[in-house]
Design a protein around this motif. Sequence first.
Motif, short mmCIF file in Angstrom:
data_model
loop_
_atom_site.label_atom_id
_atom_site.label_comp_id
_atom_site.label_asym_id
_atom_site.label_seq_id
_atom_site.Cartn_x
_atom_site.Cartn_y
_atom_site.Cartn_z
N ASN A 177 0.78 -1.23 0.00
CA ASN A 177 0.00 0.00 0.00
C ASN A 177 0.82 1.29 0.00
O ASN A 177 0.26 2.37 0.15
N LEU A 178 2.15 1.15 -0.15
CA LEU A 178 2.96 2.37 -0.18
C LEU A 178 2.85 3.10 -1.51
O LEU A 178 2.90 4.33 -1.56
N GLY A 179 2.74 2.34 -2.61
CA GLY A 179 2.63 2.98 -3.92
C GLY A 179 3.88 3.76 -4.29
O GLY A 179 3.80 4.81 -4.93
N GLY A 180 5.04 3.28 -3.90
CA GLY A 180 6.29 3.99 -4.16
C GLY A 180 6.86 4.53 -2.87
O GLY A 180 6.34 4.29 -1.77
N THR A 181 7.96 5.27 -2.97
CA THR A 181 8.59 5.83 -1.77
C THR A 181 7.73 6.97 -1.23
O THR A 181 7.48 7.95 -1.92
N PRO A 182 7.27 6.84 0.01
CA PRO A 182 6.38 7.87 0.57
C PRO A 182 7.14 9.14 0.94
O PRO A 182 8.37 9.14 1.07
N GLY A 183 6.41 10.19 1.16
CA GLY A 183 7.01 11.44 1.60
C GLY A 183 7.19 11.44 3.11
O GLY A 183 6.94 10.45 3.79
N GLY A 184 7.60 12.59 3.62
CA GLY A 184 7.80 12.71 5.06
C GLY A 184 6.52 13.04 5.79
O GLY A 184 5.47 13.28 5.19
N ILE A 185 6.62 13.09 7.13
CA ILE A 185 5.44 13.34 7.96
C ILE A 185 5.29 14.83 8.27
O ILE A 185 4.22 15.29 8.63
N GLY A 186 6.37 15.58 8.11
CA GLY A 186 6.43 16.95 8.59
C GLY A 186 5.23 17.81 8.27
O GLY A 186 4.73 18.54 9.12
N GLY A 187 4.73 17.76 7.04
CA GLY A 187 3.63 18.64 6.66
C GLY A 187 2.26 18.04 6.83
O GLY A 187 1.25 18.66 6.42
N CYS A 188 2.19 16.86 7.43
CA CYS A 188 0.89 16.17 7.55
C CYS A 188 0.07 16.71 8.72
O CYS A 188 0.63 17.13 9.76
N GLU A 189 -1.24 16.66 8.56
CA GLU A 189 -2.15 17.01 9.65
C GLU A 189 -2.40 15.76 10.48
O GLU A 189 -3.08 14.83 10.03
N LEU A 190 -1.86 15.72 11.67
CA LEU A 190 -1.88 14.51 12.49
C LEU A 190 -3.10 14.47 13.40
O LEU A 190 -3.46 15.48 14.01
N ASP A 191 -3.71 13.30 13.48
CA ASP A 191 -4.84 13.14 14.40
C ASP A 191 -4.37 12.43 15.67
O ASP A 191 -3.18 12.15 15.85
N LEU A 192 -5.32 12.13 16.54
CA LEU A 192 -5.00 11.54 17.84
C LEU A 192 -4.23 10.23 17.70
O LEU A 192 -3.21 10.01 18.37
N ALA A 193 -4.70 9.35 16.81
CA ALA A 193 -4.05 8.04 16.64
C ALA A 193 -2.66 8.20 16.06
O ALA A 193 -1.73 7.46 16.42
N ASP A 194 -2.48 9.16 15.13
CA ASP A 194 -1.16 9.40 14.55
C ASP A 194 -0.17 9.83 15.63
O ASP A 194 0.96 9.33 15.71
N LYS A 195 -0.59 10.78 16.44
CA LYS A 195 0.29 11.30 17.48
C LYS A 195 0.62 10.22 18.52
O LYS A 195 1.72 10.18 19.07
N TRP A 196 -0.35 9.35 18.74
CA TRP A 196 -0.12 8.25 19.69
C TRP A 196 0.97 7.32 19.20
O TRP A 196 1.93 7.02 19.93
N ILE A 197 0.88 6.83 17.96
CA ILE A 197 1.87 5.87 17.48
C ILE A 197 3.23 6.52 17.33
O ILE A 197 4.27 5.90 17.60
N LEU A 198 3.27 7.79 16.93
CA LEU A 198 4.55 8.47 16.81
C LEU A 198 5.20 8.66 18.18
O LEU A 198 6.41 8.50 18.34
#
Length: 880
Positions: free
Chosen positions: A590-611
């Motif tokens: 499900n990557l569809g190629g080399t992904p970008g970075g996280i820096g500019g992403c809008e993070l939700d609660l679950a994202d912040k938890w795993i990070l």
Amino acid sequence: MTEPIEDMPKAYQPADIEAKWYRTWEDGGYFKPKIDPAKKPFTLMMPPPNITGQLHMGHAMYTIQDVLTRFHRLAGDPTLWLPGTDHASIATEVKVLEALREEGLTKENLGREGFLKRAWEWRDEYGGRIVKQLRRLGASCDWSRERFTMDEGLSEAVAEVFCRLYEKGLIYRGDRIIQWCPECMTSLSDIEVEYEEQSSHLWHVRYPGVEGQDVVVATTRPETMLGDTAVAVNPNDPRYADLVGKHVRLPILDRIIPVVADEYVDASFGTGAVKITPAHDPNDFEVAKRHGLEILRVMNYDGVMNELAGPYAGKSASETRRLVAAELERLGLLVKVEPYTHNVGVCYRCGRTVEPITSLQWFVTMKPLAEPAIEAVRSGATRFAPERFAQVYYNWMENIRDWCISRQLWWGHRIPAYYCDDCGTMSVARIKPSKCPSCGSVELRQDEDVLDTWFSSALWPFSTLGWPKDTPDLRYFYPTSVLVTGYDIIFFWVARMIFSGIEQMGETPFHTVMIHGLVRDAQGRKMSKSAGNGIDPLDVIERFGADALRWALVSGVSPGNDLRYSNEKTEAARNFANKLWNAARFVKMNLGGTPGGIGGCELDLADKWILTLCQRTVRDAERHYRDFDLALAAQSLYDFTWNAFCDWTIELSKPALFGGDELKRDKARAILAYVLDILLKLLHPIMPFITEEIYGLLPLPGKHGLLIEADWPVPDAAFDFPGEAARMEGVIEIVRAVRAIRLERGVAPGRRARLDLLPAAGWEDALEEAAPIFERLANAQGVRILTRRDDAPAQAARGVTAAAEIFIPLGELVDIDKERARIGKALAQTRQEIARGEAKLANEGFLSKAPAGLIEEERAKLEQRRAMLAALEAQAEVAG
């Protein structure tokens, strides 16, 4: 859109990748450290396995050393794990003799040179077997530096140390009592003798008095009384005060022997009188030296009685024991015989009962060497991990005796002492002298004996680095960083390396001694061929893979404790490897190629938890690796991989990955790639093969080269959200509570039901944001956030967590009686926890000794439980 996955099979097959990656690592020179004066190296010396050895579960514990090696390599330290093998004098000579016997030969038939030629041939054929097998385990040591204890350079080091100690007066040759194996026909050091409990008898024998009363002594070995030269009593024992200085008659041989007084005798044991047999008992030998007694050895090296045994000459010790007892009975001097169980010394190699006998041997004077070695540990220059094993070291070193270092064998380092046949002069030299230093004769012969194997092993940390030459390796890698070994050879090897390093190098050979336990079977028994419970690690690797075996060996056991091995444990480790493989396969699909970075992403609660959890796991794993607590490192990584990443993050990523929002999809891909990249690096020290394979298959951002040469992750404060992570933990607790409620009531997995939540104070926004999580992972058909309990459905299955009260209107599916019983059980448990908490906080001892943070934590828990109690009581009222 998904990426083709032909290059990542559906199932993980260890056999397909392990040999490939090991060959790549070794051929590519990835195990070789580069000397960098700007960096402090990390150095490990492999405890050299015997060349007679074949990989067994004890050797599989070398995994611990490889884990530390791979971690420090990733951490950027110039890392040397130096491998090698030990010549193992007795063990190898026994193996060669067995081979000769099959040909109808003895070593005497071949002569010394012929025998040594066969021994070297045996070493060439079989000696490398175990190092090939260690490669199967994944040992990433620098094979280009592999050493053997009888290499030319190491042999030079042995001769140098022998001569230095001799020149300082610390090595001497003398007649002393030693442990002797009649089967191996060699002397043994005290620690080469193992003790086993044996059932025997205690013979009470009357020695007729010459000038006075008779004396009764007790012995477990009537055959040795033929070598008695005295009877001893305690000087403060009034029973024998008049007998000291007089004589008794030795039964059978009719020899007159004195009665002496010595503090060694325990007046309260037996009759308070003991026979003194100086040539066959180490304590009696010391008594004889103090009193100037004659020393008569009545037994030959082969365990047969000699001419001093009188009529029993030529008979075996066991036959003599029977005959002596019979003769004592005939003479009326056998007072009684009683059953007696005691510990008997046996040879650590062949298992035969050893004989303490006097013999001309070479010894090391140990006290001057032991004292600075004891101080090195007391001062912290060398520490034991766990610390409790320092006491084992002290116990041996503080009670140490002189070390018998000569062995009556042919395979080994021959003692560098030379005898002149013309004038009898003995000289000790690093190389054979051309002539006698006294008379000039060229008729010199070298001492026939070889050195104890442990003499050369004691030099391993510095002889392997080129000593006595001043080499770049010696200057850079000594002293080493850590020694990893089992607790069973603390005195055999660890202590001897410490005093040898201090004596020859001026400093201790390692800063830390990491002690691990032994590998036992599932019932806690020692593994052995005779017990039929031995397990071949290579068979385990064939069945489950090397990574699974490595994981099973380092997980679930406290430092220093024995490990109970079972295939079930390794099977569970393989399942963990499969879980990791499947997770990585899902990410790759499900990557569809080399992904970008996280820096500019809008993070939700679950994202912040795993990070956040990711940063925490990096810190925890590094701490545990550096503290040598590999089991805690493994547990931390297991929990993060299986629970956090696979069970939650991957599941929560699916709506974004499979939905139509491209921004959300890119964010999910970036987070999955970021977390998996870190996870592979954290797991690599323990599971190197599968992590290297996955790393090579994934298009990860910033990747270069192989995983083995990657940089160790550094926690990123930008991705650390402790407050949000705590909120997500509360959400997860609600999901688990809902699942438990549904399971308890037997609700069909596919049936959805509305979820009503009454938030605890401050949880409203977090639960609002988590509504999609509840709908996906708690099978909620809509989520309603309540503002007061009165809005909850009257008939509902209920639960309570720290974040919220839970109400599920299950209608007809709910058994009201069961619901009341469940609430009653929860009320009783919560009240019990409150009472326990109140008692703890009322305990002055706890309040005065516990850290302030712990006390505050207990108070917070108590308040939380009181809130839960109020909620449960309200539920009980509603349920009637």
